[in-house]
Design a protein around this motif. Structure first.
Motif, mmCIF file in Angstrom:
data_model
loop_
_atom_site.group_PDB
_atom_site.id
_atom_site.type_symbol
_atom_site.label_atom_id
_atom_site.label_comp_id
_atom_site.label_asym_id
_atom_site.label_seq_id
_atom_site.Cartn_x
_atom_site.Cartn_y
_atom_site.Cartn_z
ATOM 1 N N GLU A 276 0.782 -0.868 0.513
ATOM 2 C CA GLU A 276 0.118 -0.038 -0.349
ATOM 3 C C GLU A 276 0.686 1.050 -0.042
ATOM 4 N N ILE A 277 0.684 2.411 -1.243
ATOM 5 C CA ILE A 277 1.303 3.134 -1.325
ATOM 6 C C ILE A 277 0.576 4.299 0.000
ATOM 7 N N ASN A 278 1.913 4.585 0.910
ATOM 8 C CA ASN A 278 1.035 5.480 2.012
ATOM 9 C C ASN A 278 1.743 6.397 2.089
ATOM 10 N N GLN A 279 1.734 7.090 3.946
ATOM 11 C CA GLN A 279 2.890 8.162 3.618
ATOM 12 C C GLN A 279 4.049 7.558 3.820
ATOM 13 N N GLN A 280 4.712 6.583 4.270
ATOM 14 C CA GLN A 280 5.244 5.442 4.829
ATOM 15 C C GLN A 280 6.116 5.078 3.681
ATOM 16 N N SER A 281 5.764 5.174 2.513
ATOM 17 C CA SER A 281 5.710 4.376 0.994
ATOM 18 C C SER A 281 6.838 5.388 0.617
ATOM 19 N N PRO A 282 7.998 4.715 0.416
ATOM 20 C CA PRO A 282 9.088 5.519 -0.018
ATOM 21 C C PRO A 282 8.521 6.240 -1.878
ATOM 22 N N PHE A 283 7.105 5.053 -2.671
ATOM 23 C CA PHE A 283 6.409 5.679 -3.193
ATOM 24 C C PHE A 283 5.853 6.891 -2.960
ATOM 25 N N TRP A 284 4.941 7.724 -1.907
ATOM 26 C CA TRP A 284 4.365 8.326 -1.855
ATOM 27 C C TRP A 284 3.964 9.696 -2.801
ATOM 28 N N GLU A 285 5.108 9.935 -3.486
ATOM 29 C CA GLU A 285 4.847 10.872 -4.086
ATOM 30 C C GLU A 285 5.526 10.921 -5.649
ATOM 31 N N ILE A 286 5.751 9.606 -5.598
ATOM 32 C CA ILE A 286 5.996 9.662 -7.410
ATOM 33 C C ILE A 286 4.597 8.894 -8.274
ATOM 34 N N SER A 287 4.502 9.958 -9.551
ATOM 35 C CA SER A 287 2.936 9.713 -10.475
ATOM 36 C C SER A 287 3.370 8.914 -11.038
ATOM 37 N N LYS A 288 2.528 8.934 -12.367
ATOM 38 C CA LYS A 288 2.679 8.126 -13.508
ATOM 39 C C LYS A 288 3.849 8.095 -14.173
ATOM 40 N N ALA A 289 3.580 9.620 -14.981
ATOM 41 C CA ALA A 289 4.789 11.002 -15.743
ATOM 42 C C ALA A 289 5.541 10.536 -14.599
ATOM 43 N N GLN A 290 5.816 10.503 -13.448
ATOM 44 C CA GLN A 290 7.591 10.149 -12.995
ATOM 45 C C GLN A 290 8.663 9.194 -12.741
ATOM 46 N N LEU A 291 7.382 8.310 -12.258
ATOM 47 C CA LEU A 291 8.084 7.362 -12.584
ATOM 48 C C LEU A 291 8.973 7.110 -13.738
ATOM 49 N N PRO A 292 9.204 7.292 -14.814
ATOM 50 C CA PRO A 292 10.191 6.931 -15.627
ATOM 51 C C PRO A 292 11.703 7.114 -15.589
ATOM 52 N N LYS A 293 11.259 8.532 -14.457
ATOM 53 C CA LYS A 293 12.289 9.556 -14.608
ATOM 54 C C LYS A 293 13.147 9.098 -13.703
ATOM 55 N N GLU A 294 12.418 7.694 -12.189
ATOM 56 C CA GLU A 294 13.515 7.434 -11.593
ATOM 57 C C GLU A 294 14.106 6.351 -11.401
ATOM 58 N N GLU A 295 15.074 6.543 -11.324
ATOM 59 C CA GLU A 295 15.863 5.917 -11.012
ATOM 60 C C GLU A 295 16.574 4.796 -9.877
ATOM 61 N N LEU A 296 15.804 3.388 -10.069
ATOM 62 C CA LEU A 296 15.339 3.332 -8.852
ATOM 63 C C LEU A 296 15.232 1.031 -9.232
ATOM 64 N N GLU A 297 15.095 0.169 -8.121
ATOM 65 C CA GLU A 297 15.004 -0.874 -8.371
ATOM 66 C C GLU A 297 14.574 -1.598 -6.697
ATOM 67 N N ILE A 298 13.602 -2.582 -7.454
ATOM 68 C CA ILE A 298 12.454 -3.334 -6.423
ATOM 69 C C ILE A 298 13.037 -4.653 -6.206
ATOM 70 N N VAL A 299 14.431 -5.275 -5.655
ATOM 71 C CA VAL A 299 14.397 -6.271 -4.734
ATOM 72 C C VAL A 299 13.482 -7.380 -3.719
ATOM 73 N N VAL A 300 13.192 -7.908 -4.021
ATOM 74 C CA VAL A 300 11.571 -8.855 -3.356
ATOM 75 C C VAL A 300 12.652 -10.348 -2.928
ATOM 76 N N ILE A 301 12.476 -10.653 -1.342
ATOM 77 C CA ILE A 301 12.922 -11.952 -1.534
ATOM 78 C C ILE A 301 12.376 -12.454 -0.542
ATOM 79 N N LEU A 302 11.925 -14.197 -1.222
ATOM 80 C CA LEU A 302 11.282 -14.842 -0.755
ATOM 81 C C LEU A 302 12.151 -15.997 -0.079
#
Length: 417
Positions: A276-302
């Motif tokens: 859930e993208i809430n105030q504690q989420s690092p994606f709180w201020e990222i919109s659809k137009a801003q997302l392609p400009k971000e240089e980030l990576e999400i690592v998931v671990i199971l």
């Protein structure tokens, strides 16, 4: 088109931006002196993966001077080696120990003079029927492996041979325990079990229960389950602190249900993991137009324990910005058949487009708080509501002015009286 080229490339390769203009290579100093907007627009931008799609970490350790630390943990070092080197060391250790003790058995026989009395029936040798280095080497193999063919035996007239027999038996047991244990641990490693734990090729962002959520899907291809499975997610993104310190590849936790227990999975069928993208989420201020400009990576671990062996297994994957689809959902894969549920893994990676606002979660929350209405209301109605306070202020000012005029009229009447 560039987007088609990107989709055709392997996921293990570096993900490039859609716009790539080739220009001559410049020295590092010259690249650093370029203006920021020129370096962003006219140079090829690459997003280097921290973790590849197959789960392997794309990090190489260089200039390690304290190499002795690897020898202090020799067992782990041997387990981590590749199979060809592990088998080579396995054969070499046994061969060297057999040759070493074979040489000592031959030296004992040579020093005692057994080689000079091979055909003398009255002479009692240290080891019967030992007439050269080859026979000493064979006796060493028989002793260490406890084969004991019965043709070559040690006699009670050789105390030095008895001591050497004890030493070789003890050292042989230690070598067997170490090497066999190393091979057993390497064979039983659960790394291959992670090959049947799959992650969706894309992550998606869409609305769920009126909230903007980041989602990805995990599944297990085997019938034997992962016990006590849990999921974690990390955001890998460089940042700069308020003091000016640059932190490369900073790791930030992404909450996937830690406080509610949703991160502990019963992985019998594919599951969609939601953040859930809430105030504690690092994606709180990222919109659809801003997302392609971000240089980030999400690592998931199971993580979890293999049901057959009880050993801990870990599977990893990652998503870069080009692999995060805004306004999409995952296609359902579970159907009810006659007496059982069936999972269609052909649709495991498929997504479909859905109606999703292009604003960031912060902007949506601000609009909702101002209007105090559901997010489904139109923006135009909210803009009209913004003008209502202005009209209310104008009416209030008119009332105050009327009151003041009334007060002035009363004062004039009193003065006349």
């Amino acid at each position: 088109m560039p987007s088609n080229v990107l989709e055709g490339d392997s996921m293990d390769q570096d993900v490039e931006s859609p716009v790539a203009i080739h220009q001559p290579k410049l020295p590092k100093q010259a690249r650093d002196d370029l203006p920021r907007h020129i370096s962003r627009d006219r140079t090829k931008r690459k997003i280097q993966r921290y973790v590849r799609k197959d789960g392997k970490c794309n990090v190489h350790h260089g200039n390690v001077r304290e190499t002795y630390r690897y020898l202090t943990d020799i067992f782990t070092t041997l387990v981590d080696l590749k199979w060809r080197f592990n088998l080579l060391i396995f054969v070499m250790v046994y061969t060297v120990t057999w040759l070493f003790f074979g040489m000592i058995w031959w030296l004992i026989a040579y020093i005692r003079g057994d080689m000079d009395h091979i055909e003398d029936p009255s002479w009692t040798p240290c080891v019967t029927n030992l007439n050269g280095f080859v026979s000493a080497f064979l006796f060493s193999i028989e002793t260490e492996t406890t084969i004991g063919y019965g043709y070559r035996v040690i006699t009670d007239k050789c105390p030095e041979g008895i001591i050497l027999l004890l030493i070789q038996s003890v050292l042989g047991s230690i070598v067997n325990a170490f090497m066999v244990g190393c091979m057993f641990v390497k064979i039983s490693q659960p790394k291959k079990r992670a090959e049947t734990l799959v992650f969706s090729t894309h992550a998606v962002i869409s609305m769920r229960d009126g909230k903007l959520c980041l989602m990805f899907r995990v599944g297990d291809l085997r019938n034997s389950h992962i016990v006590e499975a849990s999921i974690r997610a990390k955001l890998i993104k460089s940042k700069q602190t308020s003091e000016g310190e640059f932190i490369p590849l900073n790791q930030t936790d992404i909450n996937v249900g830690y406080y509610t227990g949703d991160d502990r999975l019963f992985l019998v069928s594919p599951l969609i993991i939601s953040h859930e993208i809430n105030q504690q989420s690092p994606f709180w201020e990222i919109s659809k137009a801003q997302l392609p400009k971000e240089e980030l990576e999400i690592v998931v671990i199971l993580e979890g324990m293999v049901e057959a062996t009880g050993m801990t297994c870990q599977a990893r994957s990652s998503y870069v910005t080009s692999e995060i689809l805004w306004g999409y959902r995952f296609t359902p894969v579970l159907t009810l058949e006659d007496g059982f549920y069936e999972v269609d893994y052909n649709s495991f990676h498929e997504t479909y487009e859905t109606s999703t606002p292009s604003l960031s979660a912060k902007e949506l929350a601000e609009l909702a708080s101002r209007a105090e209405l559901p997010l489904s209301w139109s923006v135009s109605s909210k803009l009209n509501q913004r003008a209502d306070p202005e009209t209310e202020e104008e009416e209030k000012n008119l009332e105050e002015q009327t009151e003041r005029n009334g007060d002035v009229a009363n004062l004039e009447n009193e003065s006349r009286v």
